[in-house]
Scaffold this motif. Structure first.
Motif, PDB file in Angstrom:
ATOM      1  N   SER A  10    -108.163  95.479  35.525  1.00 48.34           N
ATOM      2  CA  SER A  10    -108.641  94.230  36.122  1.00 48.34           C
ATOM      3  C   SER A  10    -108.501  94.185  37.643  1.00 48.34           C
ATOM      4  CB  SER A  10    -107.907  93.034  35.506  1.00 48.34           C
ATOM      5  OG  SER A  10    -106.513  93.119  35.736  1.00 48.34           O
ATOM      6  N   THR A  11    -107.733  95.110  38.241  1.00 49.77           N
ATOM      7  CA  THR A  11    -107.616  95.188  39.698  1.00 49.77           C
ATOM      8  C   THR A  11    -108.563  96.264  40.212  1.00 49.77           C
ATOM      9  OG1 THR A  11    -105.282  94.607  39.497  1.00 49.77           O
ATOM     10  CG2 THR A  11    -106.011  95.444  41.632  1.00 49.77           C
ATOM     11  N   GLY A  12    -109.173  96.027  41.352  1.00 47.97           N
ATOM     12  CA  GLY A  12    -110.108  97.015  41.876  1.00 47.97           C
ATOM     13  C   GLY A  12    -110.253  96.944  43.376  1.00 47.97           C
ATOM     14  N   ARG A  13    -111.009  97.889  43.902  1.00 45.05           N
ATOM     15  CA  ARG A  13    -111.366  97.855  45.324  1.00 45.05           C
ATOM     16  C   ARG A  13    -112.636  97.039  45.508  1.00 45.05           C
ATOM     17  NH1 ARG A  13    -110.901 103.278  48.879  1.00 45.05           N
ATOM     18  NH2 ARG A  13    -110.988 101.716  50.530  1.00 45.05           N
ATOM     19  N   VAL A  14    -112.685  96.368  46.618  1.00 42.66           N
ATOM     20  CA  VAL A  14    -113.851  95.598  47.025  1.00 42.66           C
ATOM     21  C   VAL A  14    -114.491  96.326  48.203  1.00 42.66           C
ATOM     22  CG1 VAL A  14    -114.594  93.448  48.098  1.00 42.66           C
ATOM     23  CG2 VAL A  14    -112.911  93.394  46.243  1.00 42.66           C
ATOM     24  N   PHE A  15    -115.793  96.510  48.143  1.00 45.84           N
ATOM     25  CA  PHE A  15    -116.525  97.149  49.241  1.00 45.84           C
ATOM     26  C   PHE A  15    -117.624  96.203  49.727  1.00 45.84           C
ATOM     27  CE2 PHE A  15    -114.884 100.590  46.618  1.00 45.84           C
ATOM     28  CZ  PHE A  15    -114.258 101.395  47.562  1.00 45.84           C
ATOM     29  N   PHE A  16    -117.866  96.211  51.041  1.00 50.25           N
ATOM     30  CA  PHE A  16    -118.884  95.340  51.613  1.00 50.25           C
ATOM     31  C   PHE A  16    -119.245  95.860  52.999  1.00 50.25           C
ATOM     32  CE2 PHE A  16    -114.641  93.613  52.122  1.00 50.25           C
ATOM     33  CZ  PHE A  16    -114.509  93.503  53.494  1.00 50.25           C
ATOM     34  N   THR A  17    -120.303  95.301  53.542  1.00 51.83           N
ATOM     35  CA  THR A  17    -120.717  95.638  54.903  1.00 51.83           C
ATOM     36  C   THR A  17    -120.293  94.520  55.840  1.00 51.83           C
ATOM     37  OG1 THR A  17    -122.626  96.882  54.093  1.00 51.83           O
ATOM     38  CG2 THR A  17    -122.654  96.196  56.411  1.00 51.83           C
ATOM     39  N   TYR A  18    -119.559  94.897  56.892  1.00 53.84           N
ATOM     40  CA  TYR A  18    -119.107  93.949  57.909  1.00 53.84           C
ATOM     41  C   TYR A  18    -119.628  94.419  59.260  1.00 53.84           C
ATOM     42  CZ  TYR A  18    -116.003  91.681  61.279  1.00 53.84           C
ATOM     43  OH  TYR A  18    -115.514  90.985  62.353  1.00 53.84           O
ATOM     44  N   GLN A  19    -120.507  93.633  59.858  1.00 54.46           N
ATOM     45  CA  GLN A  19    -121.092  93.964  61.156  1.00 54.46           C
ATOM     46  C   GLN A  19    -121.632  95.392  61.180  1.00 54.46           C
ATOM     47  OE1 GLN A  19    -118.348  92.950  64.310  1.00 54.46           O
ATOM     48  NE2 GLN A  19    -118.414  90.770  63.826  1.00 54.46           N
ATOM     49  N   GLY A  20    -122.323  95.773  60.111  1.00 55.47           N
ATOM     50  CA  GLY A  20    -122.961  97.077  60.028  1.00 55.47           C
ATOM     51  C   GLY A  20    -122.067  98.221  59.600  1.00 55.47           C
ATOM     52  N   ARG A  21    -120.791  97.945  59.338  1.00 55.05           N
ATOM     53  CA  ARG A  21    -119.840  98.986  58.962  1.00 55.05           C
ATOM     54  C   ARG A  21    -119.409  98.833  57.510  1.00 55.05           C
ATOM     55  NH1 ARG A  21    -116.605 100.684  63.255  1.00 55.05           N
ATOM     56  NH2 ARG A  21    -115.685 102.154  61.766  1.00 55.05           N
ATOM     57  N   ALA A  22    -119.185  99.970  56.841  1.00 54.62           N
ATOM     58  CA  ALA A  22    -118.663  99.954  55.479  1.00 54.62           C
ATOM     59  C   ALA A  22    -117.180  99.618  55.519  1.00 54.62           C
ATOM     60  CB  ALA A  22    -118.877 101.314  54.818  1.00 54.62           C
ATOM     61  N   ALA A  23    -116.780  98.577  54.796  1.00 57.43           N
ATOM     62  CA  ALA A  23    -115.394  98.106  54.835  1.00 57.43           C
ATOM     63  C   ALA A  23    -114.869  97.908  53.421  1.00 57.43           C
ATOM     64  CB  ALA A  23    -115.305  96.800  55.623  1.00 57.43           C
TER      65      ALA A  23
END
Length: 312
Positions: free
Chosen positions: A102-115
């Motif tokens: 149930s725990t995981g990593r979250v990925f997203f784009t922040y100001q054009g960068r992979a975060a």
């Protein structure tokens, strides 16, 4: 941005030395005229979901930078952490159990960068809700895009898939002023292969308005040195209460990337289950407190966020 309390330096969670940009006094934090959580629509169409899911390849996930590293300059790395019995300040979790799924990593784009950040699947009426930190959905006035949750992430692998968000949410105070006391976010995820999130990985119960001082466990995917984001890590111990802010603290060496990871009450090591009651949020850059991690108190504002997310 400057921290409004002169002489009180914050670090975004886990970074060794950096100044905060999000601390807001309690008086300012209540300035929002709308008490409702703030909502942002994301991948709501099949095409958008396909694009976002395809974006996060194993290589891109491995290369994602901890959110805090994109905001500030990092400091010196901490030493290697050795496993200990309870209490623990930051070891790899080897106990297995429900928390792994149930725990995981979250990925997203922040100001054009992979975060990257961390998050937790929770029990909800829509069976699709993840709780994380507010700065893992919105920061510096901008909402993150290309948002996915990868439960049980391990070194680029997504054993239960990559779940795209159709909505992200933040508390009213985080949406208005990004007040660190209310650094709580949520995401509502799209189905994957016709199934809902908690049907696949389960979810943790959530509690509100609990005592602040008690034994707790925190989990996350720290990705700044000496960690690399490849493994689920935990801290455990008795919590304290932060002066002025009213947030809760715990001795912990987890670094950037663990932001948004769950804090559990009544955690059972044998089953890996517990009741979610905070998330990893920030550290204080003060010599006598730099080894502590802090999380927001889950009061009525957190409950309002959870209620809106689970019905979205």
């Amino acid at each position: 941005m400057q921290a409004p309390f002169r002489g009180l330096a914050l670090t975004a969670l886990g970074s060794a030395t950096l100044l905060s940009s999000v601390l807001v006094p309690a008086s300012s934090a209540s300035a929002s005229t709308d008490p409702r959580p703030v909502v942002r629509a994301l991948a709501t169409t099949a095409d958008a979901q396909s694009r976002v899911g395809s974006l996060w390849t194993a290589a891109r996930m491995r290369s994602a930078v901890p959110m805090e590293r994109l905001l500030y300059f990092g400091g010196p790395a901490r030493g290697t952490v050795a496993p200990q019995a309870y209490p623990d300040k930051g070891s790899a979790w080897t106990g297995g159990g429900q928390v792994v799924k149930s725990t995981g990593r979250v990925f997203f784009t922040y100001q054009g960068r992979a975060a990257s950040c961390s998050g937790s699947a929770v029990v909800s009426r829509n069976e699709s809700t993840v709780i994380t930190a507010g700065h893992c959905v919105k920061l510096d006035g901008a909402w993150h895009s290309d948002w996915v949750f990868v439960p049980a992430y391990e070194n680029g692998n997504a054993p239960f898939g990559k779940w795209t968000a159709r909505k992200t949410l933040a508390t009213a105070q985080w949406g208005a002023t990004e007040a660190i006391q209310y650094d709580i976010g949520a995401a509502v995820l799209n189905p994957l292969d016709g199934r809902s999130l908690t049907d696949v990985v389960g979810g943790r119960e959530v509690a509100f308005n609990q005592p602040k001082r008690q034994p707790m466990y925190s989990f996350g995917y720290p990705a700044a040195a000496p960690y690399d984001g490849s493994r689920l890590t935990y801290c455990s111990g008795s919590t304290t209460v932060a002066f002025l802010l009213g947030t809760i603290g715990m001795a912990c060496t987890m670094t950037g990337g663990s932001s948004g990871g769950p804090w559990f009450l009544k955690f059972d090591e044998a089953t890996g289950s517990g009741v979610l009651n905070s998330v990893n949020s920030y550290k204080l850059n003060l010599p006598f407190l730099s080894g502590n991690m802090y999380g927001p108190y889950f009061g009525d504002d957190a409950k309002s966020l959870y209620d809106q997310a689970q019905d979205a």
